[in-house]
Design a protein around this motif. Structure first.
Motif, short mmCIF file in Angstrom:
data_model
loop_
_atom_site.label_atom_id
_atom_site.label_comp_id
_atom_site.label_asym_id
_atom_site.label_seq_id
_atom_site.Cartn_x
_atom_site.Cartn_y
_atom_site.Cartn_z
N MET A 1 0.73 -1.34 -0.12
CA MET A 1 0.02 -0.11 -0.08
C MET A 1 0.88 1.34 0.09
O MET A 1 1.67 1.45 0.97
CB MET A 1 -0.79 -0.08 1.38
N ARG A 2 0.72 2.01 -1.16
CA ARG A 2 1.49 3.34 -1.03
C ARG A 2 0.40 4.44 -0.69
O ARG A 2 -0.63 4.62 -1.02
CB ARG A 2 1.77 3.51 -2.47
N VAL A 3 0.96 5.16 0.47
CA VAL A 3 0.11 6.00 1.02
C VAL A 3 0.47 7.46 0.31
O VAL A 3 1.65 7.95 0.65
CB VAL A 3 0.28 6.15 2.67
N GLY A 4 -0.44 8.32 0.05
CA GLY A 4 -0.26 9.53 -0.31
C GLY A 4 -0.73 10.56 0.60
O GLY A 4 -1.23 10.30 1.52
N GLY A 5 -0.71 11.78 0.39
CA GLY A 5 -0.93 12.94 1.04
C GLY A 5 -2.42 13.31 0.81
O GLY A 5 -3.29 12.69 0.45
N ARG A 6 -2.63 14.69 1.28
CA ARG A 6 -3.88 15.19 1.03
C ARG A 6 -4.18 15.64 -0.34
O ARG A 6 -3.31 15.82 -1.34
CB ARG A 6 -4.11 16.59 1.95
N ASP A 7 -5.50 15.76 -0.69
CA ASP A 7 -5.92 16.11 -1.99
C ASP A 7 -6.48 17.66 -2.11
O ASP A 7 -7.34 17.88 -2.72
CB ASP A 7 -6.99 15.05 -2.51
N ASP A 8 -5.72 18.47 -1.19
CA ASP A 8 -5.86 19.91 -1.23
C ASP A 8 -7.32 20.24 -1.11
O ASP A 8 -7.96 21.08 -1.72
CB ASP A 8 -5.51 20.55 -2.71
N GLY A 9 -7.81 19.40 -0.10
CA GLY A 9 -9.24 19.83 0.60
C GLY A 9 -10.42 19.57 -0.41
O GLY A 9 -11.59 19.86 -0.47
N ARG A 75 -4.85 6.23 -10.78
CA ARG A 75 -4.17 5.69 -11.43
C ARG A 75 -4.06 3.93 -11.46
O ARG A 75 -3.65 3.32 -12.38
CB ARG A 75 -2.76 6.20 -11.46
N THR A 76 -4.30 3.35 -10.49
CA THR A 76 -4.37 1.99 -10.25
C THR A 76 -5.46 1.42 -9.34
O THR A 76 -5.98 2.39 -8.69
CB THR A 76 -3.00 1.64 -9.67
N THR A 77 -6.02 0.40 -9.43
CA THR A 77 -6.87 -0.28 -8.57
C THR A 77 -6.06 -1.45 -7.80
O THR A 77 -5.36 -2.12 -8.28
CB THR A 77 -8.07 -0.89 -9.23
N PRO A 78 -6.63 -1.47 -6.45
CA PRO A 78 -7.21 -0.60 -5.83
C PRO A 78 -6.55 0.65 -5.43
O PRO A 78 -5.49 0.62 -5.11
CB PRO A 78 -7.67 -1.36 -4.69
N THR A 79 -7.61 1.70 -5.51
CA THR A 79 -7.06 3.07 -4.70
C THR A 79 -8.33 3.28 -3.69
O THR A 79 -9.31 3.15 -3.91
CB THR A 79 -6.93 4.18 -5.69
N VAL A 80 -7.62 3.85 -2.47
CA VAL A 80 -8.57 4.02 -1.33
C VAL A 80 -8.49 5.49 -0.96
O VAL A 80 -7.31 5.93 -0.63
CB VAL A 80 -8.25 3.06 -0.14
N LEU A 81 -9.48 6.26 -0.83
CA LEU A 81 -9.69 7.47 -0.39
C LEU A 81 -10.27 7.54 0.88
O LEU A 81 -11.30 6.95 1.23
CB LEU A 81 -10.46 8.31 -1.35
N VAL A 82 -9.91 8.17 1.83
CA VAL A 82 -10.20 8.43 3.16
C VAL A 82 -10.75 9.69 3.19
O VAL A 82 -10.14 10.79 3.08
CB VAL A 82 -9.37 8.34 4.43
N LEU A 83 -12.11 9.79 3.54
CA LEU A 83 -12.90 11.14 3.63
C LEU A 83 -13.36 11.42 4.89
O LEU A 83 -13.76 10.57 5.84
CB LEU A 83 -14.09 11.11 2.65
N ASP A 84 -13.10 12.68 5.39
CA ASP A 84 -13.60 13.10 6.80
C ASP A 84 -15.29 13.25 6.68
O ASP A 84 -15.91 13.09 5.64
CB ASP A 84 -12.98 14.56 7.09
N ALA A 85 -15.87 13.92 7.65
CA ALA A 85 -17.34 13.74 7.89
C ALA A 85 -17.95 14.72 6.64
O ALA A 85 -19.02 14.56 6.27
CB ALA A 85 -17.78 14.06 8.99
N ALA A 100 -4.27 -2.22 9.51
CA ALA A 100 -3.73 -1.63 10.63
C ALA A 100 -3.42 -0.10 9.99
O ALA A 100 -3.61 1.02 10.55
CB ALA A 100 -2.43 -1.94 11.51
N ASP A 101 -3.14 -0.13 8.53
CA ASP A 101 -2.84 1.18 8.19
C ASP A 101 -4.23 1.92 7.70
O ASP A 101 -4.15 3.16 7.69
CB ASP A 101 -2.17 0.96 6.69
N VAL A 102 -5.04 1.16 7.50
CA VAL A 102 -6.62 1.84 7.33
C VAL A 102 -6.95 2.40 8.66
O VAL A 102 -7.51 3.70 8.51
CB VAL A 102 -7.43 0.71 6.90
N ILE A 103 -6.79 1.82 9.73
CA ILE A 103 -7.10 2.16 11.22
C ILE A 103 -6.45 3.53 11.32
O ILE A 103 -6.99 4.58 11.81
CB ILE A 103 -7.07 1.23 12.33
N ALA A 104 -5.22 3.64 11.11
CA ALA A 104 -4.20 4.68 11.32
C ALA A 104 -4.66 6.05 10.44
O ALA A 104 -4.96 7.16 10.94
CB ALA A 104 -3.07 4.40 11.13
#
Length: 110
Positions: A1-9, A75-85, A100-104
């Motif tokens: 799993m490669r983790v990226g940063g924010r998507d500028d809001g 760019r690839t699947t699976p890609t997971v986005l974590v959204l806030d409320a 564990a990475d998803v929970i973090a």
């Protein structure tokens, strides 16, 4: 799993995602029919969403939503986005995640 940063809001809602956002956070999974790691990712994200109150898991067929895929630069699947409320993208990751990475990652959203 490669983790990226924010998507500028960038904000996403039910209209773009085809499902209601979670009360606290939403795990958005982009998948394709031929993607073997997508099945395992679906299971992991479903388990985490079931463990954490107010968290929803939505799976999007990347091939059926090419406009959204292009807009979000998937760019690839699976890609997971974590959204806030509020539907803001707070984390993104490509590849099959570890639970564990998803929970973090969720900790940044809730």
């Amino acid at each position: 799993m490669r983790v990226g940063g924010r998507d500028d809001g960038k904000r996403l809602g039910a209209a773009e995602l085809g499902g209601e956002l979670g009360e606290r956070a939403t795990l958005v999974q982009f998948s394709t029919a031929f993607c073997a790691p997508c099945r395992a990712t679906r299971r992991i994200l479903g388990e985490v969403a079931g463990m954490v109150p107010g968290v929803t898991h939505l799976e999007i067929d990347a091939e059926a939503h090419l406009g959204l895929v292009r807009e979000l630069e998937i760019r690839t699947t699976p890609t997971v986005l974590v959204l806030d409320a509020a539907g803001r993208v707070v984390r993104r990751a490509a590849g099959q995640p570890r639970k564990a990475d998803v929970i973090a990652a969720l900790a940044q959203a809730v």
